[in-house]
Design an enzyme around this catalytic site. Sequence first.
Site, mmCIF file in Angstrom:
data_model
loop_
_atom_site.group_PDB
_atom_site.id
_atom_site.type_symbol
_atom_site.label_atom_id
_atom_site.label_comp_id
_atom_site.label_asym_id
_atom_site.label_seq_id
_atom_site.Cartn_x
_atom_site.Cartn_y
_atom_site.Cartn_z
ATOM 1 N N GLU A 131 -4.823 4.034 1.171
ATOM 2 C CA GLU A 131 -4.458 5.407 0.800
ATOM 3 C C GLU A 131 -3.648 6.091 1.898
ATOM 4 O O GLU A 131 -2.681 6.794 1.604
ATOM 5 C CB GLU A 131 -5.696 6.225 0.433
ATOM 6 C CG GLU A 131 -6.445 5.709 -0.790
ATOM 7 C CD GLU A 131 -5.590 5.481 -2.032
ATOM 8 O OE1 GLU A 131 -4.507 6.091 -2.185
ATOM 9 O OE2 GLU A 131 -6.018 4.677 -2.888
ATOM 10 N N HIS A 134 -0.046 5.141 1.664
ATOM 11 C CA HIS A 134 0.750 5.947 0.722
ATOM 12 C C HIS A 134 1.244 7.229 1.385
ATOM 13 O O HIS A 134 2.390 7.636 1.165
ATOM 14 C CB HIS A 134 -0.065 6.302 -0.514
ATOM 15 C CG HIS A 134 -0.270 5.173 -1.467
ATOM 16 N ND1 HIS A 134 0.724 4.274 -1.825
ATOM 17 C CD2 HIS A 134 -1.378 4.803 -2.172
ATOM 18 C CE1 HIS A 134 0.243 3.410 -2.698
ATOM 19 N NE2 HIS A 134 -1.039 3.692 -2.910
ATOM 20 N N CYS A 165 1.311 -6.367 5.011
ATOM 21 C CA CYS A 165 2.135 -7.579 5.084
ATOM 22 C C CYS A 165 3.367 -7.252 5.935
ATOM 23 O O CYS A 165 3.616 -6.091 6.279
ATOM 24 C CB CYS A 165 2.535 -8.037 3.676
ATOM 25 S SG CYS A 165 3.716 -6.945 2.847
#
Length: 173
Positions: A131, A134, A165
Amino acid sequence: MHVDIVPVGEVSARVKREASSALRSVYDCDVTIGDGQSIPTGAYDSGRSQYSAESFIQLAERVGRGDKNIAITPQDIFYRRRNYVFGLAYLDGSGSVVSTYRLQTSSDGGFSNKSASDIVDDRIRKEVVHEIGHTYGLEHCNNNRCVMNFSRTVQKVDIKEENLCGSCQRRLG
Protein backbone atom coordinates in the site's frame (compact mmCIF):
# COMPACT_ATOMS: atom_id res chain seq x y z
CA MET A 1 10.93 10.18 3.53
CA HIS A 2 8.86 9.72 6.67
CA VAL A 3 6.00 7.21 7.07
CA ASP A 4 3.66 7.46 10.05
CA ILE A 5 1.73 4.38 11.11
CA VAL A 6 -1.72 5.29 12.44
CA PRO A 7 -3.22 2.47 14.55
CA VAL A 8 -7.04 2.48 14.37
CA GLY A 9 -8.82 0.29 16.90
CA GLU A 10 -7.00 -2.43 18.86
CA VAL A 11 -3.69 -2.94 17.01
CA SER A 12 -1.11 -5.10 18.76
CA ALA A 13 2.46 -4.03 19.41
CA ARG A 14 3.56 -6.98 17.25
CA VAL A 15 1.58 -5.74 14.22
CA LYS A 16 3.00 -2.22 14.62
CA ARG A 17 6.53 -3.61 14.98
CA GLU A 18 6.22 -5.81 11.85
CA ALA A 19 4.79 -2.95 9.78
CA SER A 20 7.49 -0.56 10.92
CA SER A 21 10.29 -3.05 10.27
CA ALA A 22 9.04 -3.87 6.77
CA LEU A 23 8.74 -0.22 5.75
CA ARG A 24 12.24 0.59 7.02
CA SER A 25 13.67 -2.45 5.26
CA VAL A 26 12.09 -1.95 1.83
CA TYR A 27 11.90 1.85 1.55
CA ASP A 28 14.78 2.87 3.83
CA CYS A 29 12.52 5.51 5.37
CA ASP A 30 11.94 6.95 8.82
CA VAL A 31 8.91 5.36 10.48
CA THR A 32 6.95 6.60 13.47
CA ILE A 33 3.92 5.11 15.16
CA GLY A 34 1.21 7.61 16.00
CA ASP A 35 -1.27 7.52 18.82
CA GLY A 36 -4.11 5.04 18.57
CA GLN A 37 -7.26 6.36 16.91
CA SER A 38 -10.91 5.46 17.18
CA ILE A 39 -12.73 4.04 14.18
CA PRO A 40 -13.85 6.95 11.99
CA THR A 41 -17.44 8.07 12.50
CA GLY A 42 -19.62 6.99 9.61
CA ALA A 43 -17.15 4.35 8.38
CA TYR A 44 -19.41 1.41 9.23
CA ASP A 45 -21.77 0.15 6.54
CA SER A 46 -24.47 -1.84 8.37
CA GLY A 47 -25.73 -3.36 5.11
CA ARG A 48 -22.33 -4.95 4.54
CA SER A 49 -21.23 -5.33 8.18
CA GLN A 50 -17.91 -3.84 7.06
CA TYR A 51 -16.06 -0.55 7.15
CA SER A 52 -15.28 1.77 4.26
CA ALA A 53 -11.55 1.70 3.49
CA GLU A 54 -11.72 5.28 2.28
CA SER A 55 -12.73 6.52 5.75
CA PHE A 56 -9.53 5.06 7.20
CA ILE A 57 -7.42 6.66 4.46
CA GLN A 58 -8.98 10.05 5.19
CA LEU A 59 -8.26 9.57 8.91
CA ALA A 60 -4.62 8.66 8.18
CA GLU A 61 -4.23 11.74 5.97
CA ARG A 62 -5.79 13.95 8.64
CA VAL A 63 -3.92 12.77 11.75
CA GLY A 64 -0.73 11.25 10.31
CA ARG A 65 2.48 13.25 10.70
CA GLY A 66 4.45 11.68 7.86
CA ASP A 67 4.98 12.39 4.19
CA LYS A 68 3.08 9.10 3.83
CA ASN A 69 0.62 7.80 6.43
CA ILE A 70 -0.85 4.32 6.80
CA ALA A 71 -3.78 3.39 8.98
CA ILE A 72 -3.64 -0.17 10.31
CA THR A 73 -6.83 -1.69 11.65
CA PRO A 74 -8.21 -5.08 12.66
CA GLN A 75 -11.58 -4.14 11.10
CA ASP A 76 -12.93 -5.78 7.93
CA ILE A 77 -12.78 -3.17 5.15
CA PHE A 78 -14.25 -2.85 1.67
CA TYR A 79 -13.87 -0.57 -1.31
CA ARG A 80 -16.71 0.13 -3.73
CA ARG A 81 -18.10 -3.11 -5.15
CA ARG A 82 -15.34 -5.41 -3.89
CA ASN A 83 -16.39 -7.88 -1.21
CA TYR A 84 -13.33 -6.93 0.82
CA VAL A 85 -9.82 -5.52 0.48
CA PHE A 86 -6.66 -6.20 2.44
CA GLY A 87 -5.71 -2.57 2.00
CA LEU A 88 -6.17 0.51 -0.13
CA ALA A 89 -4.11 3.49 -1.22
CA TYR A 90 -4.35 6.15 -3.89
CA LEU A 91 -1.48 6.51 -6.37
CA ASP A 92 0.83 9.32 -5.25
CA GLY A 93 -1.43 10.04 -2.26
CA SER A 94 -0.35 10.57 1.32
CA GLY A 95 -2.78 8.18 3.01
CA SER A 96 -3.39 4.44 2.91
CA VAL A 97 -4.88 1.65 4.98
CA VAL A 98 -4.24 -2.03 5.72
CA SER A 99 -6.68 -4.32 7.49
CA THR A 100 -5.38 -7.35 9.36
CA TYR A 101 -8.87 -8.88 9.49
CA ARG A 102 -8.63 -11.21 6.49
CA LEU A 103 -4.89 -11.78 6.84
CA GLN A 104 -5.46 -13.85 9.99
CA THR A 105 -6.11 -17.19 8.24
CA SER A 106 -3.69 -19.60 9.89
CA SER A 107 -2.68 -21.65 6.84
CA ASP A 108 -0.62 -20.50 3.87
CA GLY A 109 -1.79 -23.41 1.72
CA GLY A 110 1.40 -25.38 2.30
CA PHE A 111 3.86 -22.82 0.88
CA SER A 112 6.06 -23.03 3.95
CA ASN A 113 6.45 -24.70 7.31
CA LYS A 114 6.19 -21.43 9.25
CA SER A 115 4.05 -21.01 12.33
CA ALA A 116 0.61 -19.44 11.96
CA SER A 117 1.80 -16.23 13.65
CA ASP A 118 4.84 -15.97 11.34
CA ILE A 119 2.58 -16.42 8.29
CA VAL A 120 0.29 -13.61 9.49
CA ASP A 121 3.32 -11.38 10.26
CA ASP A 122 4.61 -11.93 6.70
CA ARG A 123 1.23 -10.98 5.24
CA ILE A 124 1.06 -7.81 7.30
CA ARG A 125 4.56 -6.83 6.23
CA LYS A 126 3.75 -7.44 2.54
CA GLU A 127 0.46 -5.57 2.56
CA VAL A 128 1.92 -2.53 4.33
CA VAL A 129 4.80 -2.39 1.84
CA HIS A 130 2.31 -2.85 -1.03
CA GLU A 131 0.00 0.00 0.00
CA ILE A 132 2.84 2.44 0.71
CA GLY A 133 4.21 1.49 -2.73
CA HIS A 134 1.01 2.88 -4.26
CA THR A 135 1.49 6.17 -2.39
CA TYR A 136 4.93 6.35 -4.01
CA GLY A 137 3.23 6.01 -7.42
CA LEU A 138 3.74 2.30 -8.03
CA GLU A 139 0.91 0.49 -9.80
CA HIS A 140 0.15 -3.22 -9.66
CA CYS A 141 2.94 -5.37 -11.10
CA ASN A 142 2.52 -8.43 -13.32
CA ASN A 143 5.38 -10.25 -11.57
CA ASN A 144 3.59 -12.58 -9.11
CA ARG A 145 6.65 -12.58 -6.81
CA CYS A 146 6.75 -8.76 -6.55
CA VAL A 147 5.15 -7.20 -3.48
CA MET A 148 3.25 -4.86 -5.84
CA ASN A 149 1.40 -7.77 -7.47
CA PHE A 150 -2.37 -7.54 -6.87
CA SER A 151 -3.55 -10.18 -4.40
CA ARG A 152 -7.22 -11.12 -4.27
CA THR A 153 -6.60 -13.98 -1.78
CA VAL A 154 -4.25 -14.64 1.12
CA GLN A 155 -2.71 -17.46 -0.93
CA LYS A 156 -1.64 -14.85 -3.52
CA VAL A 157 -0.19 -12.72 -0.71
CA ASP A 158 1.75 -15.76 0.51
CA ILE A 159 3.28 -16.39 -2.92
CA LYS A 160 4.75 -12.94 -3.32
CA GLU A 161 7.87 -11.66 -1.63
CA GLU A 162 8.16 -8.70 0.71
CA ASN A 163 10.37 -6.78 -1.73
CA LEU A 164 9.93 -4.84 -4.94
CA CYS A 165 11.00 -6.54 -8.17
CA GLY A 166 13.74 -4.87 -10.21
CA SER A 167 11.24 -3.08 -12.48
CA CYS A 168 9.30 -1.58 -9.58
CA GLN A 169 12.54 -0.69 -7.79
CA ARG A 170 13.68 1.26 -10.90
CA ARG A 171 10.30 3.08 -11.11
CA LEU A 172 10.87 4.36 -7.60
CA GLY A 173 14.01 6.03 -8.83
